[in-house]
Design an enzyme around this catalytic site. Structure first.
Site, short mmCIF file in Angstrom:
data_model
loop_
_atom_site.label_atom_id
_atom_site.label_comp_id
_atom_site.label_asym_id
_atom_site.label_seq_id
_atom_site.Cartn_x
_atom_site.Cartn_y
_atom_site.Cartn_z
CG ASP A 247 -2.03 1.04 1.13
OD1 ASP A 247 -2.98 0.88 0.35
OD2 ASP A 247 -1.91 2.05 1.86
CE1 TYR A 394 -5.01 6.78 -0.37
CE2 TYR A 394 -4.40 7.32 1.90
CZ TYR A 394 -4.71 6.38 0.93
OH TYR A 394 -4.71 5.05 1.24
CG HIS A 451 -4.92 -3.69 0.70
ND1 HIS A 451 -4.18 -3.31 -0.40
CD2 HIS A 451 -4.79 -2.67 1.60
CE1 HIS A 451 -3.64 -2.13 -0.20
NE2 HIS A 451 -3.98 -1.71 1.00
#
Length: 646
Positions: A247, A394, A451
């Site tokens: 990630d 982000y 994930h």
């Protein structure tokens, strides 16, 4: 008849002229299209230059504290009574939830019926003190890097001498934390029956996550984060190491493998993807027509049909848009409400583990995880109030400034290994990954898992890390053998200028850049050489003869604790030693430079300091018991003599 014929001629001329104009236009258009195509092809295929970053850029508050503590300080996680009581009060007085729609499962988000069970468990059954002790079972530390206090877990295995200990940096993602690696630590830090090495684990909280401080100004994207983590590794004492990430940890790890290719020995990732690579996008679209061009038949369903996967990505990526544009807005809500924080984070652990789990009323969260383990991770975000700062990553990653760096398009020669779990959010075939990772060695294909692999399938992931690093070492041994064939031989070399060595910044330094300088070369490996008093004396020599006579002092620390002492001393005292990476100075594996120095030695006994004249020839050798200031007499006599060519 003649007049009629003459009347026809103008029409023919006009027709010929028109045809000629059309031909010209077609030719010009074709040329322009060709030039445009060539220009676009070059833009896509010619990699951008590696951007340069300020490795000491300040991210803390101003004014800069010039006397800040740069030591590595022990740290203990604590869930105080104030934190616990406040949390329980908030959970106790939460408002009544809107009931979920019938048979909706998790398709509208976290099912509020199951959320009630989760929150009741957190309030009444989650043992805060027991979990505090669990999190503190490994050693935690903090140190200030570029103005930010960075937290990390440090696990040093205790093994016999025949087992090699290898540094491994482990990088978590969002909404994860250092906690997700705890089940892997036990396996990675203990000898594996198939390998003769174990891992020294460095597991930081990424800046802005958990117990690591967040930057106070904009512009701190994945690249800047990578620089901080790289500097952390150097502070600990590791100039070269392996990296694992997933990630956000994959993104930061990939940047490290791009910017610091001489330092990252190998990159292992459980989310091998290129986020922003135009050729990868083009090939993916082309593959929708002819899949076998880019992906193996047995893996085709993980990528195609594109429409099906695009729909899933669109549905699951709404959080990205929010966090990339308004992280502080959603952050305010989650900061104030433990209920909202738990729902927001744990919903990801359901759907990102397996997309089909969203159909279940409990999101099948307990199929792969326990509530205690899941709430450990949520508790870290709550106790540190770091959800807002974690989401800002982000916004920075999606900024025009960061995208303009085109880091995914810059090739890296660092050997890379991916493990691809079946239900990972994004799948890319090896053919696309090799557009960037020029030494992409292998993909492990797993027919399960999602994930959060470190928490879901820790044993399998740990085994894959062992296998990958073993392959990386084989890769480097092959490269090393090839390089050694081209290295100067210590038996035939005439001076030190024929050798090269890596400095602490990973640069391969040709020692001929020291031509004309008298050098003191120090083996800072024995206990006598690591005292600060020795550095102070060397610094006095440098002050006396550096500017006036051109003296240079080259230090080769060969132990991690030596490097830490030397680094801290250099920073505090602004010393201009020339520091090189750790090398072997004795035995068969000694660096060629040190073999040469020993070969030229004319007296008996070992040495740790050597004076090299301005022609690159070693002339004096001294034992580790000699104080550096005792070299003054030799240097003074040398500088004041009439030695030719100095």
């Amino acid at each position: 008849m003649t007049k009629k014929a003459e009347n026809k001629n103008p029409n023919k001329k006009n027709q010929n002229s028109s045809s000629h104009i059309v031909s010209k236009l077609i030719f010009i258009s074709a040329a322009l299209i060709g030039l445009l195509s060539f220009y676009i092809y070059n833009i896509i295929t010619i990699p951008p230059e590696v951007p340069q970053f300020d490795l000491n850029q300040w991210w803390g508050p101003y004014p800069i504290d010039l006397n800040r503590d740069l030591s590595i300080r022990p740290f203990t996680i604590e869930f105080t009574d104030v934190i616990i009581n406040d949390l329980r009060e908030r959970l106790l007085h939460r408002r009544e939830f809107t009931p979920p729609l019938e048979d909706a499962g998790f398709t509208y988000g976290f099912n509020s019926n199951f959320l009630t069970q989760v929150l009741d468990y957190w309030q009444n059954k989650y043992n805060f003190k027991d979990r505090e002790q669990f999190l503190n079972r490994y050693n935690h530390f903090k140190t200030n890097i570029q103005g930010l206090d960075i937290h990390f877990v440090h696990v040093k295995p205790q093994v016999s001498n025949h087992i090699h200990v290898i540094p491994l940096l482990m990088l978590h993602g969002w909404p994860g934390s250092f906690r997700e690696f705890y089940e892997m630590i036990v396996k990675l830090a203990r000898p594996h029956p198939s390998y003769n090495f174990v891992f020294e684990l460095i597991i930081p909280s990424l800046p802005g996550f958990g117990y690591s401080e967040a930057p106070v100004r904009p512009g701190f994207g994945p690249a800047e984060m990578a620089v901080v983590i790289r500097n952390l590794m150097r502070r600990i004492g590791h100039e070269r190491y392996y990296v694992h990430g997933g990630d956000a940890g994959h993104i930061v790890g990939s940047v490290m493998a791009t910017l610091f290719q001489d330092e990252v020995l190998g990159f292992h990732t459980n989310m091998p993807v290129l986020m922003y690579h135009p050729l990868a996008t083009a090939y993916t679209l082309l593959g929708s027509i002819w899949p076998s061009l880019i992906v193996e038949k047995e893996l085709e369903s993980r990528l195609y049909p594109l429409s099906q996967h695009f729909q899933r990505h669109l549905e699951e990526s709404g959080y990205i848009h929010i966090q990339a544009t308004k992280p502080d807005t959603i952050g305010a809500a989650l900061t104030d409400s433990p209920t909202g924080l738990a729902a927001y984070i744990l919903e990801k652990f359901s759907t990102w583990t397996n997309y089909e789990y969203k159909k279940a009323a409990d999101g099948k969260l307990l199929m792969k995880y326990s509530l205690t383990h899941l709430l450990d991770n949520v508790m870290i975000y709550w106790a540190t109030n770091s959800i807002t700062t974690s989401m800002r990553l982000y916004s920075e990653a999606c900024s025009k400034r960061n995208l303009a760096l085109k880091l995914d398009q810059i090739p890296t020669n660092v050997p890379t290994w991916g493990i691809k779990f079946k239900h990972e959010l994004i799948f890319q075939p090896d053919s696309l990954l090799r557009l960037k990772y020029k030494n992409y060695l292998h993909s492990t294909i797993v027919e399960d898992g999602g994930h959060f692999a470190a928490l879901e399938m820790p044993d399998l992931l740990a085994d894959d890390v062992f296998e990958a690093v073993d392959t990386f070492m084989e890769f480097h041994s092959g490269k090393k053998a090839e390089q050694e064939r081209n290295l100067p031989k210590d038996e035939t070399a005439k001076n030190i200028y024929e050798f090269t060595a890596l400095n602490v910044y990973g640069k391969n330094v040709k020692l001929d850049e020291y031509k004309g300088h008298v050098l003191v070369i120090v083996d800072a490996s024995n206990q006598r050489s690591i005292a600060n008093s020795d550095y102070e004396q060397l610094n006095e020599l440098l002050y006396k003869y550096g500017n006036s006579k051109g003296l240079r002092i080259l230090l080769f620390p060969s132990q991690h604790n030596v490097y830490i002492n030397l680094y801290n001393f250099s920073v505090k005292n602004h010393v201009e030693f020339d520091i090189f990476q750790k090398v072997e100075t004795n035995g068969e594996n000694a660096h060629p430079l040190w073999k040469f120095l020993k070969q030229k030695k004319t007296t008996s006994g070992d040495f740790s300091k050597c004076i090299v004249d301005s022609k690159g020839v070693p002339i004096e050798w001294f034992s580790g018991n000699l104080d550096p200031l005792d070299l003054d007499g030799f240097l003074d006599g040398y500088f004041n003599s009439d030695i030719e060519d100095y």
